[in-house]
Design a protein around this motif. Structure first.
Motif, PDB file in Angstrom:
ATOM      1  N   UNK A 124       0.836  -1.193   0.000  1.00 29.19           N
ATOM      2  CA  UNK A 124       0.000   0.000   0.000  1.00 29.19           C
ATOM      3  C   UNK A 124       0.876   1.252   0.000  1.00 29.19           C
ATOM      4  N   UNK A 125       0.488   2.252  -0.771  1.00 27.04           N
ATOM      5  CA  UNK A 125       1.256   3.484  -0.865  1.00 27.04           C
ATOM      6  C   UNK A 125       1.277   4.204   0.478  1.00 27.04           C
ATOM      7  N   UNK A 126       2.447   4.646   0.895  1.00 27.77           N
ATOM      8  CA  UNK A 126       2.595   5.369   2.146  1.00 27.77           C
ATOM      9  C   UNK A 126       2.147   6.815   1.961  1.00 27.77           C
ATOM     10  N   UNK A 146      -9.732  11.287   4.510  1.00 25.28           N
ATOM     11  CA  UNK A 146     -10.804  11.215   3.513  1.00 25.28           C
ATOM     12  C   UNK A 146     -10.253  10.940   2.120  1.00 25.28           C
ATOM     13  N   UNK A 147      -9.093  11.525   1.811  1.00 25.64           N
ATOM     14  CA  UNK A 147      -8.517  11.360   0.473  1.00 25.64           C
ATOM     15  C   UNK A 147      -7.746  10.046   0.332  1.00 25.64           C
ATOM     16  N   UNK A 148      -6.902   9.731   1.324  1.00 28.76           N
ATOM     17  CA  UNK A 148      -5.983   8.609   1.173  1.00 28.76           C
ATOM     18  C   UNK A 148      -6.270   7.425   2.102  1.00 28.76           C
ATOM     19  N   UNK A 149      -7.111   7.618   3.119  1.00 25.98           N
ATOM     20  CA  UNK A 149      -7.498   6.521   3.996  1.00 25.98           C
ATOM     21  C   UNK A 149      -6.637   6.333   5.226  1.00 25.98           C
ATOM     22  N   UNK A 150      -5.457   6.911   5.240  1.00 27.99           N
ATOM     23  CA  UNK A 150      -4.553   6.720   6.373  1.00 27.99           C
ATOM     24  C   UNK A 150      -3.450   7.778   6.311  1.00 27.99           C
ATOM     25  N   UNK A 151      -2.666   7.869   7.388  1.00 30.24           N
ATOM     26  CA  UNK A 151      -1.479   8.728   7.440  1.00 30.24           C
ATOM     27  C   UNK A 151      -0.361   7.903   8.052  1.00 30.24           C
ATOM     28  N   UNK A 152       0.737   7.762   7.324  1.00 37.08           N
ATOM     29  CA  UNK A 152       1.837   6.933   7.792  1.00 37.08           C
ATOM     30  C   UNK A 152       2.972   7.736   8.404  1.00 37.08           C
ATOM     31  N   UNK A 153       3.202   8.931   7.877  1.00 32.67           N
ATOM     32  CA  UNK A 153       4.313   9.760   8.350  1.00 32.67           C
ATOM     33  C   UNK A 153       3.817  11.188   8.541  1.00 32.67           C
ATOM     34  N   UNK A 154       4.092  11.748   9.700  1.00 30.36           N
ATOM     35  CA  UNK A 154       3.852  13.168   9.950  1.00 30.36           C
ATOM     36  C   UNK A 154       5.196  13.847  10.074  1.00 30.36           C
ATOM     37  N   UNK A 155       5.391  14.935   9.331  1.00 27.40           N
ATOM     38  CA  UNK A 155       6.594  15.748   9.458  1.00 27.40           C
ATOM     39  C   UNK A 155       6.196  17.119   9.982  1.00 27.40           C
ATOM     40  N   UNK A 211       7.273  12.973  -2.803  1.00 29.82           N
ATOM     41  CA  UNK A 211       6.551  12.647  -4.033  1.00 29.82           C
ATOM     42  C   UNK A 211       7.454  11.871  -4.997  1.00 29.82           C
ATOM     43  N   UNK A 212       8.694  12.320  -5.131  1.00 27.76           N
ATOM     44  CA  UNK A 212       9.638  11.657  -6.032  1.00 27.76           C
ATOM     45  C   UNK A 212       9.933  10.234  -5.577  1.00 27.76           C
ATOM     46  N   UNK A 213       9.816   9.973  -4.272  1.00 27.54           N
ATOM     47  CA  UNK A 213      10.090   8.640  -3.734  1.00 27.54           C
ATOM     48  C   UNK A 213       8.859   7.742  -3.757  1.00 27.54           C
ATOM     49  N   UNK A 214       7.735   8.265  -4.254  1.00 29.62           N
ATOM     50  CA  UNK A 214       6.550   7.434  -4.393  1.00 29.62           C
ATOM     51  C   UNK A 214       5.517   7.564  -3.290  1.00 29.62           C
ATOM     52  N   UNK A 215       5.708   8.514  -2.381  1.00 29.64           N
ATOM     53  CA  UNK A 215       4.720   8.738  -1.337  1.00 29.64           C
ATOM     54  C   UNK A 215       3.527   9.524  -1.887  1.00 29.64           C
ATOM     55  N   UNK A 216       2.361   9.294  -1.310  1.00 29.95           N
ATOM     56  CA  UNK A 216       1.274  10.249  -1.438  1.00 29.95           C
ATOM     57  C   UNK A 216       1.530  11.325  -0.389  1.00 29.95           C
ATOM     58  N   UNK A 217       1.383  12.581  -0.757  1.00 25.76           N
ATOM     59  CA  UNK A 217       1.770  13.683   0.127  1.00 25.76           C
ATOM     60  C   UNK A 217       0.591  14.603   0.397  1.00 25.76           C
ATOM     61  N   UNK A 218       0.400  14.893   1.673  1.00 24.01           N
ATOM     62  CA  UNK A 218      -0.543  15.923   2.105  1.00 24.01           C
ATOM     63  C   UNK A 218       0.311  17.108   2.522  1.00 24.01           C
ATOM     64  N   UNK A 219       0.378  18.107   1.645  1.00 26.37           N
ATOM     65  CA  UNK A 219       1.223  19.282   1.873  1.00 26.37           C
ATOM     66  C   UNK A 219       0.356  20.400   2.413  1.00 26.37           C
ATOM     67  N   UNK A 220       0.720  20.921   3.570  1.00 30.66           N
ATOM     68  CA  UNK A 220      -0.140  21.890   4.238  1.00 30.66           C
ATOM     69  C   UNK A 220       0.574  23.216   4.467  1.00 30.66           C
ATOM     70  N   UNK A 221      -0.232  24.244   4.664  1.00 29.54           N
ATOM     71  CA  UNK A 221       0.269  25.578   4.967  1.00 29.54           C
ATOM     72  C   UNK A 221      -0.900  26.501   5.209  1.00 29.54           C
TER      73      UNK A 221
END
Length: 280
Positions: A3-5, A73-82, A25-35
């Motif tokens: 499953x995609x991280x 809602x978009x991806x179903x899960x969150x694997x990494x928080x930065x 993104x370049x490494x294949x993660x789905x990214x939630x970019x916030x600001x």
């Protein structure tokens, strides 16, 4: 297929946050970019099918909760928080206003607390996850003109150290990142606020310090894009450090701090060791 991280990052509109989002993104993660301004985040990070840009003010707990809901809602899960979003209130302690000192801690300490508090229920439910917090050399070495910033970063480090054993039973890991001087926008006018000179005793040192730091902006030795790539490499590994000193200057500072602490522990060893109860 695995499953995609999914990686959620704060402060992605510029600087290190933007570079980390792009590297993920370049490494294949789905990214939630916030600001605070999702349009600026989109302009900075670019377009990608696996990218979601979301408004997030880290000082607002409700905003953090909403951003995490949007991610799930978009991806179903969150694997990494930065936890990356931050700013810099600089000045001698006596000249920093109470409001500015509190604002520094609100963003750089309570901001990560707010976002992590919103993410942890998701990670606990899935019994996996990683919380990364971007600290600083100022998180373990105090210096003049940085009392507010260092206070927030020292607090961040103590919180992360204490959080680690609390969440480990749920398969959740933590990592502190301690960058040295990188060519980010931290010293730019948009990110740094200097205390208003009000005390004659500090005026000359303030001028010298502001001149030095302003001249350093855009000339720091570290490359944030390389840091971002290395960070994503670490995030994907099984052997994760509790602390990662990012940059040769950060490694040197951490080593020197360790030596200083050992010397301080030894300085009054006999006196320190003579304080036990001697009676019944």
């Amino acid at each position: 297929m695995a499953e995609q991280k999914v990686l959620l990052i704060t402060g992605a509109a510029r600087g290190m946050g933007m570079d980390i989002a792009k590297a993920a993104l370049a490494a294949g993660y789905a990214v939630v970019a916030t600001g605070r301004d999702p349009q600026k985040v989109s302009q900075a990070v670019g377009d990608a099918g696996d990218l979601l840009t979301v408004r997030l003010d880290v000082t607002d707990p409700a905003s953090a909760q909403a951003a995490v809901r949007a991610a799930v809602d978009r991806f179903g899960h969150v694997d990494v928080l930065v936890n990356n979003a931050g700013n810099f209130y600089a000045g001698f302690f006596e000249e920093l206003t109470d409001e500015d000192f509190r604002a520094q801690v609100e963003t750089n300490l309570f901001g990560p607390l707010n976002v992590t508090r919103a993410v942890l229920p998701v990670m606990r439910a899935q019994r996996s996850g990683l919380v990364v917090s971007i600290s600083s050399v100022a998180g373990f070495v105090g210096a003049e003109f940085t009392s507010a910033y260092a206070a927030a970063k020292f607090g961040l480090e103590g919180w992360m150290e204490s959080l680690a054993p609390e969440v480990a039973p749920f398969g959740i890991r933590t990592m502190l990142v301690e960058p040295g001087f990188f060519r980010t926008e931290l010293l730019s006018a948009e990110s740094t606020r200097y205390a208003e000179p009000t005390i004659d005793d500090y005026i000359e040192r303030t001028k010298q310090t502001v001149t030095m730091w302003s001249g350093m902006n855009g000339r720091q030795g570290g490359d944030p894009a390389r840091l971002a790539g290395a960070l994503i490499q670490l995030v994907g590994s099984d052997d994760l450090p509790v602390r990662w000193a990012a940059g040769a200057d950060a490694v040197a500072a951490l080593e020197q701090k360790a030596k200083t602490l050992l010397a301080q522990a030894d300085a009054y060893r006999e006196l320190s060791s003579s304080l036990a109860h001697t009676g019944a």
